[in-house]
Each structure stands twice: as C-alpha cells, then as structure tokens.
Scaffold this motif. Structure first.
Motif, PDB file in Angstrom:
ATOM      1  N   ALA A 157     -12.688 -20.123  -1.226  1.00  8.06           N
ATOM      2  CA  ALA A 157     -13.333 -19.939   0.074  1.00  8.06           C
ATOM      3  C   ALA A 157     -12.982 -18.603   0.720  1.00  8.06           C
ATOM      4  CB  ALA A 157     -12.958 -21.086   1.010  1.00  8.06           C
ATOM      5  N   ASP A 158     -12.105 -17.854   0.105  1.00  5.25           N
ATOM      6  CA  ASP A 158     -11.724 -16.543   0.646  1.00  5.25           C
ATOM      7  C   ASP A 158     -12.796 -15.524   0.272  1.00  5.25           C
ATOM      8  OD1 ASP A 158     -10.406 -14.441   1.789  1.00  5.25           O
ATOM      9  OD2 ASP A 158      -8.997 -14.177   0.121  1.00  5.25           O
ATOM     10  N   ARG A 159     -13.931 -15.656   0.928  1.00 11.37           N
ATOM     11  CA  ARG A 159     -15.106 -14.847   0.611  1.00 11.37           C
ATOM     12  C   ARG A 159     -16.068 -14.938   1.789  1.00 11.37           C
ATOM     13  NH1 ARG A 159     -18.200 -15.657  -3.620  1.00 11.37           N
ATOM     14  NH2 ARG A 159     -19.905 -15.020  -2.319  1.00 11.37           N
ATOM     15  N   PRO A 160     -17.026 -14.048   1.856  1.00 11.70           N
ATOM     16  CA  PRO A 160     -18.050 -14.159   2.901  1.00 11.70           C
ATOM     17  C   PRO A 160     -18.973 -15.343   2.644  1.00 11.70           C
ATOM     18  CG  PRO A 160     -18.060 -11.962   1.893  1.00 11.70           C
ATOM     19  CD  PRO A 160     -17.161 -12.823   1.065  1.00 11.70           C
ATOM     20  N   SER A 161     -19.577 -15.831   3.704  1.00 10.04           N
ATOM     21  CA  SER A 161     -20.627 -16.823   3.523  1.00 10.04           C
ATOM     22  C   SER A 161     -21.800 -16.142   2.812  1.00 10.04           C
ATOM     23  CB  SER A 161     -21.066 -17.401   4.866  1.00 10.04           C
ATOM     24  OG  SER A 161     -21.712 -16.413   5.636  1.00 10.04           O
TER      25      SER A 161
ATOM     26  N   ALA B 211     -23.262 -20.388  -8.199  1.00 13.38           N
ATOM     27  CA  ALA B 211     -22.956 -20.444  -9.636  1.00 13.38           C
ATOM     28  C   ALA B 211     -21.596 -19.820  -9.919  1.00 13.38           C
ATOM     29  CB  ALA B 211     -24.052 -19.743 -10.434  1.00 13.38           C
ATOM     30  N   ALA B 212     -21.280 -18.705  -9.273  1.00 15.94           N
ATOM     31  CA  ALA B 212     -20.001 -18.032  -9.515  1.00 15.94           C
ATOM     32  C   ALA B 212     -18.822 -18.858  -8.996  1.00 15.94           C
ATOM     33  CB  ALA B 212     -20.007 -16.643  -8.867  1.00 15.94           C
ATOM     34  N   VAL B 213     -18.953 -19.407  -7.794  1.00 16.34           N
ATOM     35  CA  VAL B 213     -17.874 -20.230  -7.231  1.00 16.34           C
ATOM     36  C   VAL B 213     -17.636 -21.444  -8.124  1.00 16.34           C
ATOM     37  CG1 VAL B 213     -17.268 -21.770  -5.313  1.00 16.34           C
ATOM     38  CG2 VAL B 213     -18.136 -19.473  -4.836  1.00 16.34           C
TER      39      VAL B 213
ATOM     40  N   ALA C 135     -24.702 -20.948   3.135  1.00 18.02           N
ATOM     41  CA  ALA C 135     -23.527 -21.729   2.747  1.00 18.02           C
ATOM     42  C   ALA C 135     -22.398 -21.352   3.692  1.00 18.02           C
ATOM     43  CB  ALA C 135     -23.139 -21.414   1.305  1.00 18.02           C
ATOM     44  N   ARG C 136     -21.708 -22.357   4.214  1.00 24.51           N
ATOM     45  CA  ARG C 136     -20.640 -22.083   5.179  1.00 24.51           C
ATOM     46  C   ARG C 136     -19.250 -22.416   4.659  1.00 24.51           C
ATOM     47  NH1 ARG C 136     -18.619 -26.404   7.843  1.00 24.51           N
ATOM     48  NH2 ARG C 136     -19.773 -28.365   7.701  1.00 24.51           N
ATOM     49  N   GLY C 137     -19.161 -23.065   3.486  1.00 25.61           N
ATOM     50  CA  GLY C 137     -17.844 -23.380   2.961  1.00 25.61           C
ATOM     51  C   GLY C 137     -17.909 -24.437   1.871  1.00 25.61           C
ATOM     52  N   LEU C 138     -16.734 -24.974   1.565  1.00 18.77           N
ATOM     53  CA  LEU C 138     -16.585 -26.011   0.540  1.00 18.77           C
ATOM     54  C   LEU C 138     -15.992 -27.255   1.193  1.00 18.77           C
ATOM     55  CD1 LEU C 138     -15.029 -23.709  -2.196  1.00 18.77           C
ATOM     56  CD2 LEU C 138     -17.394 -24.543  -2.098  1.00 18.77           C
ATOM     57  N   GLY C 139     -16.444 -28.417   0.747  1.00 11.63           N
ATOM     58  CA  GLY C 139     -15.928 -29.677   1.273  1.00 11.63           C
ATOM     59  C   GLY C 139     -15.217 -30.451   0.179  1.00 11.63           C
ATOM     60  N   LEU C 140     -14.144 -31.136   0.553  1.00 16.45           N
ATOM     61  CA  LEU C 140     -13.387 -31.976  -0.373  1.00 16.45           C
ATOM     62  C   LEU C 140     -13.389 -33.399   0.167  1.00 16.45           C
ATOM     63  CD1 LEU C 140     -11.595 -32.195  -2.902  1.00 16.45           C
ATOM     64  CD2 LEU C 140      -9.630 -31.658  -1.427  1.00 16.45           C
ATOM     65  N   TRP C 141     -13.716 -34.337  -0.731  1.00 19.21           N
ATOM     66  CA  TRP C 141     -13.881 -35.739  -0.371  1.00 19.21           C
ATOM     67  C   TRP C 141     -13.147 -36.607  -1.382  1.00 19.21           C
ATOM     68  CZ3 TRP C 141     -17.318 -36.193   3.795  1.00 19.21           C
ATOM     69  CH2 TRP C 141     -18.089 -35.059   4.054  1.00 19.21           C
TER      70      TRP C 141
ATOM     71  N   PRO D  91     -13.778 -23.392   4.995  1.00 20.88           N
ATOM     72  CA  PRO D  91     -14.854 -22.484   5.413  1.00 20.88           C
ATOM     73  C   PRO D  91     -14.733 -21.128   4.729  1.00 20.88           C
ATOM     74  CG  PRO D  91     -13.400 -23.030   7.271  1.00 20.88           C
ATOM     75  CD  PRO D  91     -12.867 -23.726   6.058  1.00 20.88           C
ATOM     76  N   PHE D  92     -15.888 -20.542   4.452  1.00 19.02           N
ATOM     77  CA  PHE D  92     -15.884 -19.160   3.991  1.00 19.02           C
ATOM     78  C   PHE D  92     -15.490 -18.350   5.225  1.00 19.02           C
ATOM     79  CE2 PHE D  92     -19.383 -20.838   1.101  1.00 19.02           C
ATOM     80  CZ  PHE D  92     -18.515 -21.063   0.062  1.00 19.02           C
ATOM     81  N   HIS D  93     -14.284 -17.789   5.206  1.00 16.67           N
ATOM     82  CA  HIS D  93     -13.727 -17.253   6.447  1.00 16.67           C
ATOM     83  C   HIS D  93     -13.813 -15.750   6.591  1.00 16.67           C
ATOM     84  CE1 HIS D  93     -10.100 -16.298   4.135  1.00 16.67           C
ATOM     85  NE2 HIS D  93     -10.208 -17.498   3.627  1.00 16.67           N
TER      86      HIS D  93
END
Length: 171
Positions: A61-65, A90-92, A145-151, A165-167
C-alpha cells in the motif's frame, strides 16, 4: 492465532463502492447478500500467516492511489459482474502472489480477472436478462482504487481485520 482463512480485497473510492453496493442490493438474492460489493484479490490466505500478510499489505500500500477501468459486464452463468482492468492491480496482486506462493490455494494461483459481482446464485435466465440490460447501457468508466482490505472468512460472513490505504498522493 486464528486459522480462519484471510481474504484480501482492493478497496474502491466511495462513489464507486456506493454504486456497486446499490446494484448488489438490487440484484443479489437478499437471503444470500451478506457482503458489500468487493473486488477479491485473494480468496483464502491461511490465517496463521496474519502477521506476514499484514506486513506485506502495508508494504504493497506504500504507493499512490490509481485508476481502475470498468471495462465491461460479464455473464457468470448464474450471475453478473463488472469486469475491471488496471496494470497497477495486476502488479500489486502479482507481487503479493509471489511472496505468498507457498500458501496459495489452487483458486488463488489461477489467472486473476478482477471484477465486482453484483448478482449471483440466480437462475440463468434471470442472470442473462440482467446481463443484457446492463450491457445495453454500458459505457466504460474509471474508478479509483483507494487501498487494500484484509478480512477473515467466517464460513459465510467476513470479519474486517484492517485496511491499508494507498497513502502516497497520486501523481
């Protein structure tokens, strides 16, 4: 440490999320609709790897949105989904898949085709009718895209664990 599987999703901007949620409420069978609309990146990462997964998601997530293109409407046989495309997604996902390769299920090793399911578990004729209707009015559009979620998967419902969040500011 809990052994329930972990699910990783791509989080979309609020406007896109609200739009997909409305479609899901309208078209998903109510008795089966226990989740908000979502873009699954990984379906079942072993829960005993929670600490490593958290660290990897924070790093990813250490990347731009970034922009994700909604490219079309897919017929799923017994449902309908919106197809998504983004080199960044795809890259993430590819980077995380490489890090988690020993843990991935066969489903999570398959080629990934990002999508948002707005209808599922209905008779094929019902799905076909919705697909044709949505396809007739479809024009590709962008969402962010605003970030990644973990469930954590609890045998049906999902329990939120954390968001990443992509911060960094988008360039």
């Amino acid at each position: 440490m809990s052994s329930e599987p972990l699910i990783v999703t791509l989080l979309l901007d609020d406007e896109a999320q609200a739009r997909f949620d409305r479609l899901r409420v309208e078209h998903f069978p109510a008795e089966r609709n226990h989740l908000a609309a979502h873009v699954t990146l990984f379906h079942a990462v072993p829960g005993e790897h929670l600490d490593a997964v958290r660290a990897d998601l924070a790093a990813a997530a250490d990347r731009p949105s970034f922009v994700v293109v909604v490219t079309g409407v897919r017929f799923l046989g017994r449902g309908v989904a919106y197809a998504l495309d983004s080199p960044e997604v795809a890259a993430v996902r590819s980077g995380l898949a490489a890090a988690w390769q020993p843990w991935l299920t066969p489903q999570d090793r398959q080629r990934h085709a990002p999508h948002v399911t707005v209808q599922n578990k209905v008779p094929p004729a019902v799905a076909r009718a919705l697909h044709e209707r949505l396809l007739a009015e479809f024009v590709p559009y962008d969402v962010r895209a605003r970030g990644l979620g973990l469930w954590r998967y609890l045998g049906g419902p999902w329990e939120p664990v954390s968001e990443y969040p992509f911060h960094r500011a988008a360039v």
